[in-house]
Design a protein around this motif. Structure first.
Motif, PDB file in Angstrom:
ATOM      1  N   LEU A  68      41.795  93.576  55.718  1.00  0.00           N
ATOM      2  CA  LEU A  68      42.150  94.192  54.440  1.00  0.00           C
ATOM      3  C   LEU A  68      41.577  95.599  54.294  1.00  0.00           C
ATOM      4  N   PRO A  72      45.209  97.124  53.174  1.00  0.00           N
ATOM      5  CA  PRO A  72      44.880  96.511  51.891  1.00  0.00           C
ATOM      6  C   PRO A  72      46.011  95.683  51.270  1.00  0.00           C
ATOM      7  N   GLU A  73      47.221  95.862  51.746  1.00  0.00           N
ATOM      8  CA  GLU A  73      48.347  95.131  51.168  1.00  0.00           C
ATOM      9  C   GLU A  73      48.836  94.018  52.084  1.00  0.00           C
ATOM     10  N   ARG A  75      49.682  90.701  53.151  1.00  0.00           N
ATOM     11  CA  ARG A  75      49.886  89.461  52.401  1.00  0.00           C
ATOM     12  C   ARG A  75      49.188  88.269  53.077  1.00  0.00           C
ATOM     13  N   LEU A  78      45.410  88.484  52.574  1.00  0.00           N
ATOM     14  CA  LEU A  78      45.049  88.179  51.192  1.00  0.00           C
ATOM     15  C   LEU A  78      45.129  86.670  50.926  1.00  0.00           C
ATOM     16  N   ALA A  96      39.920  87.839  42.797  1.00  0.00           N
ATOM     17  CA  ALA A  96      40.273  89.242  43.071  1.00  0.00           C
ATOM     18  C   ALA A  96      41.415  89.378  44.092  1.00  0.00           C
ATOM     19  N   PRO A  97      41.362  88.707  45.264  1.00  0.00           N
ATOM     20  CA  PRO A  97      42.496  88.850  46.182  1.00  0.00           C
ATOM     21  C   PRO A  97      43.778  88.220  45.635  1.00  0.00           C
ATOM     22  N   GLU A  99      44.605  88.225  42.424  1.00  0.00           N
ATOM     23  CA  GLU A  99      45.130  89.226  41.490  1.00  0.00           C
ATOM     24  C   GLU A  99      45.881  90.318  42.235  1.00  0.00           C
ATOM     25  N   ARG A 100      45.365  90.703  43.383  1.00  0.00           N
ATOM     26  CA  ARG A 100      46.037  91.717  44.216  1.00  0.00           C
ATOM     27  C   ARG A 100      47.393  91.206  44.688  1.00  0.00           C
ATOM     28  N   GLU A 103      49.812  91.507  41.872  1.00  0.00           N
ATOM     29  CA  GLU A 103      50.240  92.907  41.718  1.00  0.00           C
ATOM     30  C   GLU A 103      51.289  93.281  42.753  1.00  0.00           C
ATOM     31  N   LEU A 104      51.068  92.875  43.991  1.00  0.00           N
ATOM     32  CA  LEU A 104      51.972  93.250  45.079  1.00  0.00           C
ATOM     33  C   LEU A 104      53.274  92.466  45.059  1.00  0.00           C
TER      34      LEU A 104
END
Length: 125
Positions: A68, A72-73, A75, A78, A96-97, A99-100, A103-104
């Protein structure tokens, strides 16, 4: 003809008795060692297995974190990080991951549902 038994050699009798005692003693000693080791091993094995599992989970977590940092994106990383942290029973860190991921991928309802569940669990703690 007289009924005479041939005389047995006393040395043979002593050797026979000594051999039997030595055989039984060595067999008993071997069995004692076998059973005493068998009784002691499960206690140490259980704790070492737990430590090993914790180390493996921590190593996997670190691996996902490294991926990550570069992507960072990602999938898969995450999702893996969320799963590993849940296996480690670290609900707060799994949020936190997740939530990411929401978002994605806002169209994916499973992430939203899982996030709501985790937040509820975290509030209870």
């Amino acid at each position: 003809m007289s009924d005479q038994k041939p005389k047995e050699n006393p040395l043979k009798r002593i050797l026979l008795v000594f051999s039997m005692v030595a055989f039984l003693g060595s067999t008993g000693y071997g069995l004692f060692g076998l059973y005493s080791n068998a009784l002691q091993q499960p206690q140490t094995t259980a704790t070492s297995e737990e430590a090993s599992v914790d180390q493996q989970l921590a190593a996997k977590e670190r691996g996902y974190e490294l991926v990550l940092e570069r992507e960072p994106e990602n999938r898969v990383a995450l999702e893996g990080l969320v799963d590993i942290r849940l296996q480690m029973q670290d609900t707060q860190s799994a949020i936190a991951p997740l939530e990411r991921l929401v978002e994605l991928h806002p169209q994916d309802a499973k992430y939203k549902i899982k996030l709501a569940e985790l937040k509820q669990q975290a509030d209870k703690l």
